[in-house]
Design an enzyme around this catalytic site. Structure first.
Site, PDB file in Angstrom:
ATOM      1  N   ASP A  29       0.846  -1.197   0.000  1.00 50.86           N
ATOM      2  CA  ASP A  29       0.000   0.000   0.000  1.00 50.86           C
ATOM      3  C   ASP A  29       0.884   1.250   0.000  1.00 50.86           C
ATOM      4  OD1 ASP A  29      -3.208   0.552   1.017  1.00 50.86           O
ATOM      5  OD2 ASP A  29      -1.785   2.214   1.137  1.00 50.86           O
ATOM      6  N   ASN A  86     -12.890  -2.894   2.680  1.00 52.23           N
ATOM      7  CA  ASN A  86     -13.768  -1.738   2.881  1.00 52.23           C
ATOM      8  C   ASN A  86     -14.780  -1.678   1.745  1.00 52.23           C
ATOM      9  OD1 ASN A  86     -12.234  -1.037   5.137  1.00 52.23           O
ATOM     10  ND2 ASN A  86     -10.797   0.145   3.897  1.00 52.23           N
ATOM     11  N   VAL A  95     -10.915   3.459  -3.212  1.00 54.08           N
ATOM     12  CA  VAL A  95     -10.598   3.031  -4.587  1.00 54.08           C
ATOM     13  C   VAL A  95     -11.647   1.994  -5.011  1.00 54.08           C
ATOM     14  CG1 VAL A  95      -8.905   1.896  -6.085  1.00 54.08           C
ATOM     15  CG2 VAL A  95      -8.119   3.448  -4.279  1.00 54.08           C
ATOM     16  N   HIS A  99     -10.379  -4.811  -3.231  1.00 52.01           N
ATOM     17  CA  HIS A  99      -9.037  -5.146  -2.741  1.00 52.01           C
ATOM     18  C   HIS A  99      -9.127  -5.602  -1.300  1.00 52.01           C
ATOM     19  CE1 HIS A  99      -9.917  -0.857  -2.363  1.00 52.01           C
ATOM     20  NE2 HIS A  99      -9.290  -0.902  -1.200  1.00 52.01           N
ATOM     21  N   HIS A 101      -7.114  -5.762   2.166  1.00 46.75           N
ATOM     22  CA  HIS A 101      -5.969  -5.231   2.915  1.00 46.75           C
ATOM     23  C   HIS A 101      -5.412  -6.342   3.808  1.00 46.75           C
ATOM     24  CE1 HIS A 101      -6.802  -0.784   2.390  1.00 46.75           C
ATOM     25  NE2 HIS A 101      -8.012  -1.249   2.157  1.00 46.75           N
TER      26      HIS A 101
HETATM   27  P1  AMP Z   1      -9.642   1.643   0.478  1.00 45.54           P
HETATM   28  O1  AMP Z   1      -9.635   2.924   1.266  1.00 45.54           O
HETATM   29  O2  AMP Z   1     -10.058   0.433   1.247  1.00 45.54           O
HETATM   30  O3  AMP Z   1     -10.400   1.808  -0.835  1.00 45.54           O
HETATM   31  O4  AMP Z   1      -8.130   1.352   0.123  1.00 45.54           O
HETATM   32  C1  AMP Z   1      -7.471   1.935  -0.948  1.00 45.54           C
HETATM   33  C2  AMP Z   1      -6.010   1.827  -0.634  1.00 45.54           C
HETATM   34  O5  AMP Z   1      -5.278   2.031  -1.824  1.00 45.54           O
HETATM   35  C3  AMP Z   1      -5.515   2.878   0.369  1.00 45.54           C
HETATM   36  O6  AMP Z   1      -4.989   2.222   1.522  1.00 45.54           O
HETATM   37  C4  AMP Z   1      -4.446   3.638  -0.409  1.00 45.54           C
HETATM   38  O7  AMP Z   1      -3.353   4.021   0.373  1.00 45.54           O
HETATM   39  C5  AMP Z   1      -4.074   2.621  -1.481  1.00 45.54           C
HETATM   40  N1  AMP Z   1      -3.506   3.188  -2.699  1.00 45.54           N
HETATM   41  C6  AMP Z   1      -3.978   4.241  -3.407  1.00 45.54           C
HETATM   42  N2  AMP Z   1      -3.199   4.457  -4.488  1.00 45.54           N
HETATM   43  C7  AMP Z   1      -2.220   3.517  -4.454  1.00 45.54           C
HETATM   44  C8  AMP Z   1      -1.099   3.220  -5.285  1.00 45.54           C
HETATM   45  N3  AMP Z   1      -0.827   3.928  -6.392  1.00 45.54           N
HETATM   46  N4  AMP Z   1      -0.297   2.188  -4.940  1.00 45.54           N
HETATM   47  C9  AMP Z   1      -0.553   1.475  -3.828  1.00 45.54           C
HETATM   48  N5  AMP Z   1      -1.590   1.688  -3.008  1.00 45.54           N
HETATM   49  C10 AMP Z   1      -2.417   2.708  -3.313  1.00 45.54           C
END
Ligand code: AMP
Length: 113
Positions: A29, A86, A95, A99, A101
């Protein structure tokens, strides 16, 4: 148009990749919330769990098994780790590409914030 995580899967956006196969990939992340913070992402851009269907049964199972295998590879399997998904605004989703975590390397708190 590709999602952010499709671009990472396809190597168009750099990431620290820990695992990749034909169904998913796992990478660090960009904003880690724990010493180990990995995302396991399906190649298929399912937006979130709520949008997954019966066709996605194999992918959903594969994401969890991959998470366990990556956690073992990163040697947090014995100390333990949290797996979180999430879903939607109140779930903290930012995002819209499903995914998982993996968070580890420190004691997690409950309930989460
Ligand atoms: P969520 O808030 O559950 O949608 O998680 C999205 C995650 O994507 C967050 O923890 C961000 O830090 C991570 N994230 C966003 N952009 C990137 C990226 N380019 N590379 C790696 N992780 C990312």
């Amino acid at each position: 148009m590709k999602t952010l995580f499709e671009k990472i899967y396809d190597g168009e956006i750099p990431a620290e990749i820990h695992y990749r196969d034909e169904l998913c990939c796992a990478f660090t992340d960009i904003s880690p919330q724990a010493p180990v913070h990995i995302l396991v992402v399906p190649r298929k851009p399912i937006p979130r769990v709520a949008d997954a269907g019966k066709d996605d049964l194999e992918i959903l199972g594969h994401l969890l098994l991959t998470a366990a295998s990556v956690a073992k590879k990163l040697e947090i399997d014995e100390t333990g780790y949290r797996i979180a998904i999430n879903n939607g605004p109140d779930g903290g989703e930012t995002v819209p590409h499903l995914h998982v975590h993996i968070l580890g390397g420190r004691q997690m708190k409950w309930p989460p914030g």
